[in-house]
Design a protein around this motif. Structure first.
Motif, short mmCIF file in Angstrom:
data_model
loop_
_atom_site.label_atom_id
_atom_site.label_comp_id
_atom_site.label_asym_id
_atom_site.label_seq_id
_atom_site.Cartn_x
_atom_site.Cartn_y
_atom_site.Cartn_z
N SER A 69 81.23 100.37 63.61
CA SER A 69 80.47 99.19 64.02
C SER A 69 80.80 97.99 63.13
CB SER A 69 78.98 99.50 63.97
OG SER A 69 78.21 98.36 64.29
N LEU A 70 80.90 98.23 61.84
CA LEU A 70 81.27 97.15 60.92
C LEU A 70 82.68 96.64 61.20
CD1 LEU A 70 79.88 98.58 57.55
CD2 LEU A 70 78.90 96.75 58.94
N GLY A 71 83.58 97.55 61.51
CA GLY A 71 84.94 97.14 61.84
C GLY A 71 85.00 96.28 63.08
N PHE A 72 84.18 96.61 64.08
CA PHE A 72 84.14 95.82 65.30
C PHE A 72 83.67 94.39 65.01
CE2 PHE A 72 81.99 94.24 69.10
CZ PHE A 72 82.97 94.40 70.05
N ARG A 105 74.28 104.51 48.73
CA ARG A 105 73.25 104.19 49.72
C ARG A 105 72.59 102.85 49.40
NH1 ARG A 105 72.11 108.58 53.04
NH2 ARG A 105 72.81 110.62 52.27
N THR A 106 72.29 102.63 48.14
CA THR A 106 71.70 101.35 47.72
C THR A 106 72.67 100.20 47.98
OG1 THR A 106 70.44 102.48 46.00
CG2 THR A 106 70.69 100.09 45.79
N LEU A 107 73.94 100.45 47.74
CA LEU A 107 74.95 99.41 47.98
C LEU A 107 75.02 99.05 49.46
CD1 LEU A 107 77.13 97.73 46.53
CD2 LEU A 107 78.77 99.53 47.10
N ALA A 108 74.88 100.04 50.33
CA ALA A 108 74.88 99.77 51.77
C ALA A 108 73.68 98.92 52.17
CB ALA A 108 74.89 101.08 52.55
N LEU A 109 72.52 99.19 51.58
CA LEU A 109 71.33 98.39 51.88
C LEU A 109 71.48 96.96 51.36
CD1 LEU A 109 68.47 100.96 51.14
CD2 LEU A 109 69.26 100.16 53.37
N ILE A 110 72.08 96.82 50.17
CA ILE A 110 72.32 95.49 49.63
C ILE A 110 73.25 94.69 50.54
CG2 ILE A 110 73.39 94.24 47.71
CD1 ILE A 110 72.38 96.42 45.85
N GLY A 156 75.18 98.78 61.52
CA GLY A 156 76.23 99.59 60.89
C GLY A 156 75.90 99.96 59.46
N TRP A 157 75.38 99.00 58.70
CA TRP A 157 75.02 99.29 57.31
C TRP A 157 73.83 100.24 57.23
CZ3 TRP A 157 78.32 98.97 53.78
CH2 TRP A 157 79.23 97.92 53.67
N LEU A 158 72.87 100.09 58.12
CA LEU A 158 71.71 101.00 58.10
C LEU A 158 72.15 102.42 58.44
CD1 LEU A 158 68.95 98.81 59.81
CD2 LEU A 158 69.24 99.32 57.36
N ALA A 159 73.10 102.56 59.37
CA ALA A 159 73.62 103.89 59.70
C ALA A 159 74.28 104.54 58.49
CB ALA A 159 74.60 103.78 60.86
N ILE A 160 75.02 103.75 57.72
CA ILE A 160 75.67 104.29 56.53
C ILE A 160 74.64 104.63 55.45
CG2 ILE A 160 77.22 103.70 54.62
CD1 ILE A 160 78.86 102.05 56.60
N ALA A 161 73.66 103.76 55.28
CA ALA A 161 72.69 103.94 54.19
C ALA A 161 71.83 105.18 54.38
CB ALA A 161 71.81 102.70 54.08
N PHE A 162 71.49 105.51 55.64
CA PHE A 162 70.55 106.61 55.88
C PHE A 162 71.20 107.83 56.51
CE2 PHE A 162 67.93 102.71 55.99
CZ PHE A 162 67.02 103.04 55.00
N ASN A 191 75.71 90.12 64.68
CA ASN A 191 74.85 90.30 63.51
C ASN A 191 74.03 91.58 63.63
OD1 ASN A 191 73.92 89.44 60.98
ND2 ASN A 191 72.12 88.49 61.86
N LEU A 192 73.60 91.90 64.85
CA LEU A 192 72.88 93.15 65.08
C LEU A 192 73.79 94.35 64.84
CD1 LEU A 192 70.86 92.20 68.30
CD2 LEU A 192 70.09 92.14 65.91
#
Length: 410
Positions: free
Chosen positions: A144-147, A197-202, A125-131, A119-120
Motif C-alpha cells: 500500500s505504501l509503495g502504491f 512498531r513504534t517507528l511505523a506509528l511515528i 499501510g503504516w497501521l497495517a505494519i505497526a499492528f 493519504n488514506l
C-alpha cells in the motif's frame, strides 16, 4: 484563440468588479488600473507546498523504513532472509503499480481528491505494519505504501509546477525531493533508537499533518481549466496569487495550454513516437531506467546492513548518511535556479556512479583479503600436516632401526 483570451480577460475584470478598463500597452491588451502585480509566494501557496512536502517526507519514510528495522522485524516475526527480502522489495512493486495508473487517476479525480485518497492508503499501510502479527499483513501494508509512493512521485511535481509562478517554480519543485531525502534520513536516525512498531506509528505523522490543510488548499488551476470550470479557475488563481493580483495573462496562458492539450489528445499518445521525438524520449526514459538500475533503491532499503557488513556501526553510518543527504538537498535548492537542471543532473549521476564504484571496490577488497587469509590458512595447515607427517615417519623409522630393520635407509 485571441478571442478566447479577450473573453477570459473581460470575464476576470467583470468578476473583480472593475468599472474602468485601461489599455496597457506593455501587456498589449486590457488591464486594470486597480490591480497589483502577481505575488510569487502567498500563504495559500505556502500551505499547498507544505502538504506536498509532507507527502514527499512520508514517501521518504516508507523508503528508509526497512534499513534500520531489518534485524528487529526478522527476530520478532521469525522471518527468513527471503521473507524479509520480499517485504523490502514489494515496495517497488507497489510503486510500479501506482506509477502505471497515476496519470489516469490524477486527471480523472483531480490533484486534490487524489491526495485525499492516497493519504488514506498511506496511513492504512503504516497501521497495517505497526499492528501486524503475520508476514502477509506486513507485506500488504508495504505494498500500500509503495502504491502511494508511485502515484505521489508523479503527482507532487505536477501539482507544484501547476500552482507556482515561473520565477519560483524551480526552487519550489526541489522541495519534494529535499523532504523525500529528509524522510529517509529521519527513518535512519529515529529507527536507531525506537522499535520497528513504534517507528511505523511515528511514520503516520506526515499523513495526519495533511488532513487539516487539505481542506484549505486549492485545486490545480490547470486541472480546473482542463475540465472546463472557468469560474473556479479565476477563484483558484486569486487564492494562490492574492485577491488583488493581476491574473489576466496567467489565466489566458492556462486556457491556451488547455487548448493545446485538447489538440494533442486528438492526435493520440502515439504522437510522441514520431521521429522528431525519438531523441528526447530515449533520453528521458533511458535516464529514468538507468538511475533506478544504478542501485540507489538498494542502498536506501539496506543501508544499515551494508554498514554492518563493512564493519561500521549501523547507527553512526545511518546518521552520517542522513546528515549528508540533508546538506546536499539544501545545496540543490540553492543551486538549481542558478546552475540549471542539467548540470546538477550530471553531477549527481556522476556522484552516484562513483559511490557505487567505491562501495563495490571496498567489498571486493574485503572479499579478496578474506580469500587471501583463507589461502594462507590452508597453506599453514598443509605445512603443519607435512611437518607432522615427517615427525611421525621419522619416529617410525627410528623404531624399526632399533629392532634391526632399516626401511628408511637411516
Amino acid at each position: 484563440m485571441e478571442q478566447q483570451r479577450t473573453e477570459a480577460t473581460e470575464s476576470l475584470l467583470v468578476r473583480q468588479g472593475n468599472d474602468n478598463l485601461v489599455y496597457n500597452e506593455e501587456n498589449g491588451g486590457l488591464g486594470d488600473g486597480g490591480s497589483v502585480a502577481v505575488s510569487d509566494v502567498t500563504t495559500i501557496l505556502g500551505l499547498s507546498t507544505f502538504v506536498a512536502a509532507c507527502i514527499s517526507f512520508g514517501s521518504g519514510c516508507a523508503v528508509g523504513y526497512s534499513s534500520p528495522t531489518e534485524s528487529s522485524i526478522v527476530e520478532d516475526l521469525g522471518l527468513s532472509v527471503a521473507e524479509f527480502s520480499v517485504f523490502g522489495s514489494i515496495l517497488s512493486i507497489g510503486a510500479l503499480l501506482g506509477s502505471a495508473v497515476s496519470g489516469k487517476i490524477t486527471d480523472l479525480l483531480g490533484r486534490k481528491l487524489t491526495m485525499w485518497i492516497l493519504n488514506l492508503f498511506y496511513i492504512g499501510g503504516w497501521l497495517a505494519i505497526a499492528f501486524t502479527k503475520s508476514p502477509w499483513l506486513l507485506d500488504l501494508g508495504r505494498l500500500s505504501l509503495g502504491f502511494t509512493i508511485g502515484t505521489f512521485t508523479y503527482l507532487m511535481p505536477v501539482y507544484i509546477s501547476e500552482i507556482t509562478t515561473k520565477s519560483v517554480r524551480g526552487r519550489f519543485s526541489v522541495i519534494p525531493s529535499l523532504t523525500f531525502g529528509w524522510g529517509i534520513s529521519f527513518m535512519y536516525v529515529v529507527g536507531s533508537f525506537v522499535s520497528w512498531r513504534t517507528l511505523a506509528l511515528i511514520a503516520t505523522i506526515p499523513g495526519l499533518l495533511q488532513l487539516l490543510p487539505l481542506f484549505f488548499i486549492p485545486e490545480s488551476p490547470r486541472w480546473v481549466a482542463k475540465v472546463g470550470r472557468d469560474k473556479e479557475l479565476e477563484d483558484v488563481l486569486l487564492c494562490l496569487r492574492g485577491n488583488k493580483a493581476d491574473i489576466f495573462n496567467e489565466a489566458a496562458e492556462i486556457k491556451d495550454y488547455v487548448e493545446s492539450l485538447k489538440s494533442f489528445s486528438k492526435e493520440g499518445i502515439l504522437e510522441i513516437f514520431q521521429k522528431k521525438y525519438v531523441r528526447p524520449l530515449l533520453t528521458v526514459v533511458g535516464m529514468i531506467i538507468l538511475m533506478n538500475l544504478g542501485g540507489a533503491n538498494a542502498f536506501a532499503f539496506y543501508s544499515g546492513v551494508i554498514f554492518v557488513s563493512a564493519g561500521l556501526s549501523s547507527m553512526v553510518g545511518l546518521i552520517t548518511l542522513a546528515a549528508t543527504q540533508t546538506i546536499v538537498g539544501v545545496l540543490g535548492i540553492i543551486l538549481i535556479d542558478k546552475l540549471g537542471r542539467r548540470p546538477l543532473q550530471l553531477v549527481s549521476t556522476a556522484g552516484l556512479c562513483f559511490s557505487c564504484f567505491l562501495t563495490g571496490l571496498s567489498f571486493l577488497l574485503k572479499c579478496t583479503k578474506l580469500f587471501m587469509q583463507v589461502i594462507l590458512q590452508l597453506l599453514r595447515s598443509l605445512s603443519n600436516f607435512i611437518c607432522s607427517s615427517r615427525v611421525v615417519l621419522h619416529s617410525i623409522c627410528c623404531s624399526l632401526k632399533c629392532i634391526g630393520a632399516n626401511p628408511c635407509n637411516l
